[in-house]
Design an enzyme around this catalytic site. Structure first.
Site, mmCIF file in Angstrom:
data_model
loop_
_atom_site.group_PDB
_atom_site.id
_atom_site.type_symbol
_atom_site.label_atom_id
_atom_site.label_comp_id
_atom_site.label_asym_id
_atom_site.label_seq_id
_atom_site.Cartn_x
_atom_site.Cartn_y
_atom_site.Cartn_z
ATOM 1 N N TYR A 93 -6.354 -8.538 12.087
ATOM 2 C CA TYR A 93 -5.022 -8.368 12.648
ATOM 3 C C TYR A 93 -5.074 -8.713 14.136
ATOM 4 C CZ TYR A 93 -3.839 -5.633 8.471
ATOM 5 O OH TYR A 93 -3.606 -5.212 7.186
ATOM 6 N N ASN A 141 -6.603 1.608 2.571
ATOM 7 C CA ASN A 141 -7.309 2.882 2.679
ATOM 8 C C ASN A 141 -6.889 3.878 1.611
ATOM 9 O OD1 ASN A 141 -8.505 1.813 4.936
ATOM 10 N ND2 ASN A 141 -7.455 3.114 6.402
ATOM 11 N N GLU A 173 -6.009 -9.181 4.045
ATOM 12 C CA GLU A 173 -5.226 -8.475 5.054
ATOM 13 C C GLU A 173 -5.215 -9.338 6.302
ATOM 14 O OE1 GLU A 173 -5.752 -4.324 5.860
ATOM 15 O OE2 GLU A 173 -6.376 -3.880 3.792
ATOM 16 N N GLN A 227 1.847 -6.018 5.826
ATOM 17 C CA GLN A 227 2.148 -5.719 4.424
ATOM 18 C C GLN A 227 3.501 -6.342 4.065
ATOM 19 O OE1 GLN A 227 1.499 -1.588 3.293
ATOM 20 N NE2 GLN A 227 -0.420 -1.505 4.382
ATOM 21 N N ASN A 235 -12.143 -0.962 -0.904
ATOM 22 C CA ASN A 235 -11.463 -1.418 0.309
ATOM 23 C C ASN A 235 -12.256 -0.978 1.531
ATOM 24 O OD1 ASN A 235 -8.929 -2.265 1.923
ATOM 25 N ND2 ASN A 235 -9.294 -0.169 2.609
ATOM 26 N N GLU A 236 -12.609 -1.933 2.377
ATOM 27 C CA GLU A 236 -13.234 -1.654 3.679
ATOM 28 C C GLU A 236 -14.321 -0.578 3.603
ATOM 29 O OE1 GLU A 236 -10.232 -0.914 6.602
ATOM 30 O OE2 GLU A 236 -9.386 -2.920 6.424
ATOM 31 N N GLU A 247 0.848 -1.189 0.000
ATOM 32 C CA GLU A 247 0.000 0.000 0.000
ATOM 33 C C GLU A 247 0.883 1.237 0.000
ATOM 34 O OE1 GLU A 247 -3.634 2.129 2.578
ATOM 35 O OE2 GLU A 247 -2.778 0.215 3.233
#
Length: 566
Positions: A286, A114, A340, A409, A214-215, A69
């Site tokens: 996470y 993001n 992720e 990442q 994304n999200e 990212e």
């Protein structure tokens, strides 16, 4: 800030906007049914692959993906640093490229995250000197656009990785996605495809897998939506993209995390509406040791059992996808893209962000936003590596539904690879469990029968101390056993029996190729630029007989891998 879904452990964190919660206050953990011998020389656990065992599924190559990212120093100072002594003609760091290849990464999600929700993909093509600088609202940084899709394509060609491309559903949508698709995959002869050719890439990039946003459920996301709003938007974009190129594999945004109030219902709403043109739904999770500041024992034990949460996450999303299939009288399963996952100490980021917000609230500010600042640069411990090894075991044991995954990442930002500006690059502790699976998990995945002592956790109750997975490539006659001891206090000795592997009687014998152990007496030990090999896997002294049986002792907080061949 958001609250956790009470169905799930507070261990689940969200990738981009995680609330802090207090660490458990109870000290110590308990274990039941454990060996009474302090050194665990008497076997008290077993892993067996029975003759009638059926495989979970074939091991999908995309399970060993990663994520780049435009955040912090992941791109600038990570994969791209033209002034670095190892930089090539494109500005790519060769030392980082070498480590990426060693890591075994197969597919990389790009450019966010993001970041993508306020990104104009056109800003990153053509001559660098003509590219505009933009404000990145996600991480409050200045984006130079020195790296874009053309550059990342060239990097991926050198790294030998597939690209999973994300499109902006925050400030843009249908037309921008179609234009980008034409640019990267179109045959010469149309406007956008000819622009790609003019920019030096003659052949189509053949990018097959696309994340549609994304999200989009997250209030931190630029242009965030309700489930119904996103369902309608993704349905239109997915339909149009497949009209342009029917062979695409499209990923819808799932919930940002299991703590979201619409977790499960979001997936069902979105997948029911857009079922026909979707292939995957994303999963994000996470984990971190919530007692890391005070080194609370109970918190460490919960952290070691994080895969319990991931298992529930997979089951919930799979169930929602199955309900969407039934609602559409469909025949295809929507697969999970766990794009992720990993260990992220998001409480550190929350403190940074809270400080920034407090400063920003004091009036209007006109100072320039920073370029590629040091953000989310977690330094990982031996315990973090054991947890990531455990999470990889879980992904492999559910690869019938999890057909793609991106460890987030890749470089510098919550990453297995660290790189200093103008300096060295090195492997974090988490590098090793990922690389072992990525390089050696082939063929079919099997969930072996496990007999294990239990450990007590505050988050999940009593859970097995031992977890394991086996992969076996019958044609190549190579296999891999991955196992973890999630007990924070007690070693356990396993008897391992692989005699039920398919085709084994015809193979004659099994032989050990390599066995290694990752464990440190100090679970908080880390690798650094000054001591890049402080934590590395060490040889595991075991002997395998011809039928594939052996015994191995796993210290508390440890991970092992056993490579074997027929």
């Amino acid at each position: 800030m958001t609250t956790h879904n009470s169905q799930y452990s507070a261990e689940t964190t969200h990738p981009d906007k995680q609330e802090s919660s207090p660490a458990p206050t109870a000290a110590g953990t308990t274990a039941s049914n454990v060996s009474t011998t302090g050194n665990a020389t008497t076997p008290d656990a077993s892993i067996a692959l029975n003759a009638d065992a059926t495989p979970v599924a074939d091991v999908p190559p995309r399970l060993f993906g990663s994520f780049v990212e435009h955040l912090g120093r992941c791109v600038y100072g990570g994969i791209y640093e033209p002034s670095h002594p190892t930089a090539d003609e494109n500005g790519f760091r060769q030392d980082v490229l070498d480590l990426v290849k060693e890591l075994g990464v197969t597919c990389v999600r790009y450019p966010g995250g993001n970041f993508v929700s306020n990104y104009n993909w056109e800003d990153g093509i053509g001559p660098r000197e003509n590219r505009p600088m933009r404000r990145d609202l996600a991480w409050h940084c200045t984006e130079t656009n020195e790296m874009g899709i053309d550059d990342f394509y060239r990097w991926s060609q050198k790294a030998g990785t597939e690209i999973m491309l994300a499109v902006n559903m925050g400030t843009r949508g249908l037309k921008a996605a179609l234009d980008e698709l034409e640019y990267v995959n179109g045959a010469p002869g149309t406007a956008w495809a000819d622009q790609r050719v003019a920019n030096g890439i003659e052949e189509p990039m053949d990018i097959k897998m696309w994340c549609i946003g994304n999200e989009m459920d997250g209030p931190w996301q630029v242009g965030h939506m309700s489930p119904e709003e996103y369902a309608g938007a993704v349905d239109k974009v997915a339909h149009a993209m497949k009209l342009a190129e029917s062979g695409l594999e499209l990923v819808a945004c799932g919930s940002s995390g299991a703590y979201m109030p619409t977790f499960g219902t979001w997936e069902k709403t979105v997948l029911t509406k857009a079922y026909e043109n979707l292939d995957f739904v994303s999963c994000h999770a996470y984990y971190f040791d919530r007692g890391h500041k005070t080194r609370t024992a109970a918190s460490m034990q919960d952290f070691l059992a994080s895969s319990e949460d991931m298992t529930k996450f997979i089951a919930t999303v799979s169930d929602a996808a199955d309900q969407a299939r039934e609602a559409n009288n469909g025949t295809k399963d929507i697969a999970l893209s766990f794009d992720e996952w990993g260990v992220w100490y998001s409480d550190k980021w929350n403190e940074q962000e809270d400080q920034w917000k407090a400063e920003a609230a004091q009036g209007l500010h006109h100072e320039p936003w920073p370029k590629s600042p040091h953000l989310l640069e977690d330094i990982y411990t031996a315990a973090d590596a054991v947890v990531e090894g455990s999470l990889m075991i879980t992904l492999l044991k559910h690869c019938d539904r999890v057909r793609s995954a991106s460890r987030a990442q890749l470089v510098n930002v919550i990453a297995p690879i660290m790189a200093e500006e103008h300096g060295p690059a090195w492997r974090q502790t988490t590098f090793y469990p990922f690389a072992e699976a990525a390089l050696h998990a082939r063929g079919q995945a099997y969930a072996p029968a496990i007999s294990s002592p239990t450990i007590h956790t505050e988050a999940y109750g009593d859970v097995p101390a031992i977890d394991a997975v086996v992969t076996w490539d019958e044609q190549a006659r190579t296999g891999l056993l991955l196992a973890v001891n999630r007990d924070a206090n007690t070693p356990h000795t396993l008897t391992i029996d692989l005699s039920g592997l398919p085709g084994l009687p015809g193979l004659g014998t099994l032989a050990l190729s390599k066995a290694q152990l990752l464990h440190e007496d100090d679970p908080y030990r880390t690798n650094t630029a000054e001591a890049p090999e402080a934590v590395t896997p060490q040889p595991l002294g075991i002997a395998m007989n011809a039928t594939g049986t052996c015994t191995a002792t796993l210290p508390a907080i440890s991970w092992i891998s056993v490579e074997f061949h027929g």
